[in-house]
Design an enzyme around this catalytic site. Structure first.
Site, PDB file in Angstrom:
ATOM      1  N   HIS A 153       7.106   2.383  19.035  1.00 41.10           N
ATOM      2  CA  HIS A 153       5.771   1.797  18.400  1.00 41.10           C
ATOM      3  C   HIS A 153       6.066   3.935  18.407  1.00 41.10           C
ATOM      4  CE1 HIS A 153       1.059   1.371  16.608  1.00 41.10           C
ATOM      5  NE2 HIS A 153       2.008   2.064  16.459  1.00 41.10           N
ATOM      6  N   ILE A 154       6.870   4.467  17.239  1.00 40.15           N
ATOM      7  CA  ILE A 154       7.006   6.113  16.819  1.00 40.15           C
ATOM      8  C   ILE A 154       7.329   6.281  15.362  1.00 40.15           C
ATOM      9  CG2 ILE A 154       8.040   6.445  18.827  1.00 40.15           C
ATOM     10  CD1 ILE A 154      10.960   6.501  17.612  1.00 40.15           C
ATOM     11  N   GLY A 155       6.450   4.569  14.611  1.00 41.05           N
ATOM     12  CA  GLY A 155       6.057   4.911  13.343  1.00 41.05           C
ATOM     13  C   GLY A 155       6.536   5.994  12.554  1.00 41.05           C
TER      14      GLY A 155
ATOM     15  N   ARG B 234      -2.329  -8.009  -1.982  1.00 46.00           N
ATOM     16  CA  ARG B 234      -3.612  -8.785  -2.551  1.00 46.00           C
ATOM     17  C   ARG B 234      -3.604  -8.661  -4.211  1.00 46.00           C
ATOM     18  NH1 ARG B 234      -7.816  -7.056   1.928  1.00 46.00           N
ATOM     19  NH2 ARG B 234      -6.831  -4.995   1.263  1.00 46.00           N
TER      20      ARG B 234
ATOM     21  N   GLY C  51       1.159  -1.193  -0.241  1.00 44.44           N
ATOM     22  CA  GLY C  51       0.131  -0.067  -0.109  1.00 44.44           C
ATOM     23  C   GLY C  51       0.977   1.556  -0.316  1.00 44.44           C
ATOM     24  N   ARG C  52       0.301   1.950   0.757  1.00 43.52           N
ATOM     25  CA  ARG C  52       0.723   3.101   0.633  1.00 43.52           C
ATOM     26  C   ARG C  52       2.515   3.226   1.203  1.00 43.52           C
ATOM     27  NH1 ARG C  52      -4.390   4.511   2.062  1.00 43.52           N
ATOM     28  NH2 ARG C  52      -5.729   5.490   0.309  1.00 43.52           N
ATOM     29  N   ILE C  53       2.639   3.193   2.653  1.00 46.25           N
ATOM     30  CA  ILE C  53       3.366   2.868   2.977  1.00 46.25           C
ATOM     31  C   ILE C  53       4.521   2.087   2.732  1.00 46.25           C
ATOM     32  CG2 ILE C  53       4.894   2.157   5.357  1.00 46.25           C
ATOM     33  CD1 ILE C  53       1.555   2.980   6.700  1.00 46.25           C
TER      34      ILE C  53
ATOM     35  N   GLU D   3       1.449  -3.902  23.674  1.00 43.12           N
ATOM     36  CA  GLU D   3       1.816  -2.600  24.271  1.00 43.12           C
ATOM     37  C   GLU D   3       1.045  -2.026  24.989  1.00 43.12           C
ATOM     38  OE1 GLU D   3       1.741  -0.657  20.136  1.00 43.12           O
ATOM     39  OE2 GLU D   3       3.182  -2.403  19.481  1.00 43.12           O
TER      40      GLU D   3
ATOM     41  N   ALA E  66       4.125  -2.558  11.093  1.00 44.27           N
ATOM     42  CA  ALA E  66       3.363  -2.353  10.871  1.00 44.27           C
ATOM     43  C   ALA E  66       2.232  -2.785  11.948  1.00 44.27           C
ATOM     44  CB  ALA E  66       2.516  -4.221  10.028  1.00 44.27           C
ATOM     45  N   ARG E  67       2.143  -3.885  12.562  1.00 37.79           N
ATOM     46  CA  ARG E  67       1.177  -3.934  14.271  1.00 37.79           C
ATOM     47  C   ARG E  67       1.599  -5.147  14.980  1.00 37.79           C
ATOM     48  NH1 ARG E  67       0.316   0.386  13.871  1.00 37.79           N
ATOM     49  NH2 ARG E  67      -2.055   0.965  14.601  1.00 37.79           N
TER      50      ARG E  67
HETATM   51  C1  DGY Z   1      -1.075   4.564  12.817  1.00 35.16           C
HETATM   52  O1  DGY Z   1      -1.535   5.346  12.486  1.00 35.16           O
HETATM   53  O2  DGY Z   1      -1.799   3.285  12.778  1.00 35.16           O
HETATM   54  C2  DGY Z   1       0.302   4.609  14.129  1.00 35.16           C
HETATM   55  O3  DGY Z   1       0.310   3.182  14.064  1.00 35.16           O
HETATM   56  C3  DGY Z   1      -0.059   4.939  15.466  1.00 35.16           C
HETATM   57  O4  DGY Z   1      -0.705   4.113  16.305  1.00 35.16           O
END
Ligand code: DGY
Length: 321
Positions: free
Chosen positions: A287-289, A180, A158-160, A269, A239-240
């Site tokens: 989690h500072i993306g 996908r 996707g975008r990222i 988290e 991602a997660r």
């Molecule tokens: C997002 O934008 O999903 C980042 O992970 C912050 O929650």
């Protein structure tokens, strides 16, 4: 908008965002800045038509059932919305939005940082210098994995994922991806498409995850899938946490299947995983993306765009379903 709708902003947001919000909304905010409990979320739904909420607030099916009908929209300050039970919210008549696009650059920068740091043993090196234990140099000292010329596998183009590919191309990496659906040649920019994760993994000297957390992607990176990667490969996850089986990750690190990992997200988290923290070849961030000044402003403005559209009777641009 003649009478201003009431907006609850659940966390402390940048000043410019709050100032803009105050022009269109009666803003409710607490003095402190902590994750809000379900009780608070439910209570605030009786006091505001809109929420500008974060992933620290959980909108589970159980919470949704208890929300006051006054609440009409949750504008998330995040691209991910796995903290929201969207079908339950939709059934409850509540619109949900997110903040895509504006955080792609910052998140891909974080993924690149993790990729480079994991490849070049940043944690070990930093520790050696910082603790005064750096007392020698030799040709075999702190040798890492070269990034340029290596193959990068991207799951979720996707975008990222696309920004990550662009940045990695700048480092001379060869891009492979699973998505996908296949991208157009303009978006692929020469990246090599794989029609399954299983097909992608054997090509991934480095693997970067950019897919959302859904029922289908939970524990996507399992023991079976790690086994398909080249020996000495590197995993990056911005991602997660839910998309990686952390026990399987540690087993892959122990066996040398993975040389290193770079992680910004964890199954639990805040806090992370203390067992993973024992690995010097795992470069970790909390989690500072998307945590840059520019992006945090842009996320707030994007959420306000959605809120303002909604309260003007229009479809918000980033409505999620
Ligand atoms: C997002 O934008 O999903 C980042 O992970 C912050 O929650």
């Amino acid at each position: 908008m003649s009478i201003k709708p009431t907006l609850w902003i659940s966390r402390k947001l940048p000043t410019a965002v709050v100032e803009r919000a105050a022009k269109s909304f009666e803003v409710l905010q607490f003095e402190d800045d902590v994750p809000r409990s379900s009780e608070t979320v439910i209570e605030m739904s009786g006091k505001a038509e809109g929420f500008l909420a974060c992933n620290s607030e959980k909108f589970t099916a159980d919470v949704v059932l208890q929300l006051d009908p006054r609440l009409k929209i949750i504008a998330n300050y995040s691209v991910g919305y796995d903290h929201c039970d969207v079908p339950a919210l939709t059934a409850h008549g509540i619109t949900v939005t997110n903040t895509p696009e504006v955080l792609s650059e910052a998140t891909a920068e974080t993924a690149m940082l993790l990729l480079l740091g994991a490849a070049r043993r940043a944690v070990e090196g930093d520790k050696l210098v910082r603790t005064g234990q750096w007392d020698s140099w030799s040709p075999s000292f702190m040798v890492g994995k070269q990034v340029s010329g290596a193959r990068l596998g991207i799951v979720g183009m996707g975008r990222i994922g696309q920004v990550m590919a662009r940045m990695a191309r700048g480092f001379g990496m060869e891009i492979h991806y699973y998505n996908r659906s296949r991208l157009s040649p303009e978006k692929e920019q020469g990246a090599i498409y794989h029609s399954s994760v299983e097909d992608l993994l054997p090509t991934a000297d480095f693997l970067s995850l950019h897919c959302p957390a859904t029922a289908e992607t939970t524990n996507l990176m399992s023991s079976e899938r790690f086994a398909l990667m080249p020996d000495g490969s590197v995993l990056v996850n911005t991602a997660r946490g839910a998309v990686v089986d952390e026990q399987a990750l540690m087993t892959a690190l122990d066996s040398g299947k993975l040389a290193a990992a770079g992680l910004d997200v964890f199954q639990v988290e805040p806090g992370g995983n203390s067992k993973l923290a024992a690995y010097d070849n795992v470069f970790m961030l909390p989690h500072i993306g998307s945590a840059t000044f520019e992006t945090r402003n842009a996320m707030g403005f994007r959420a306000l765009d959605n809120l303002e559209a909604f309260f003007s009777g229009k479809e918000p641009g980033d409505k999620v379903t």
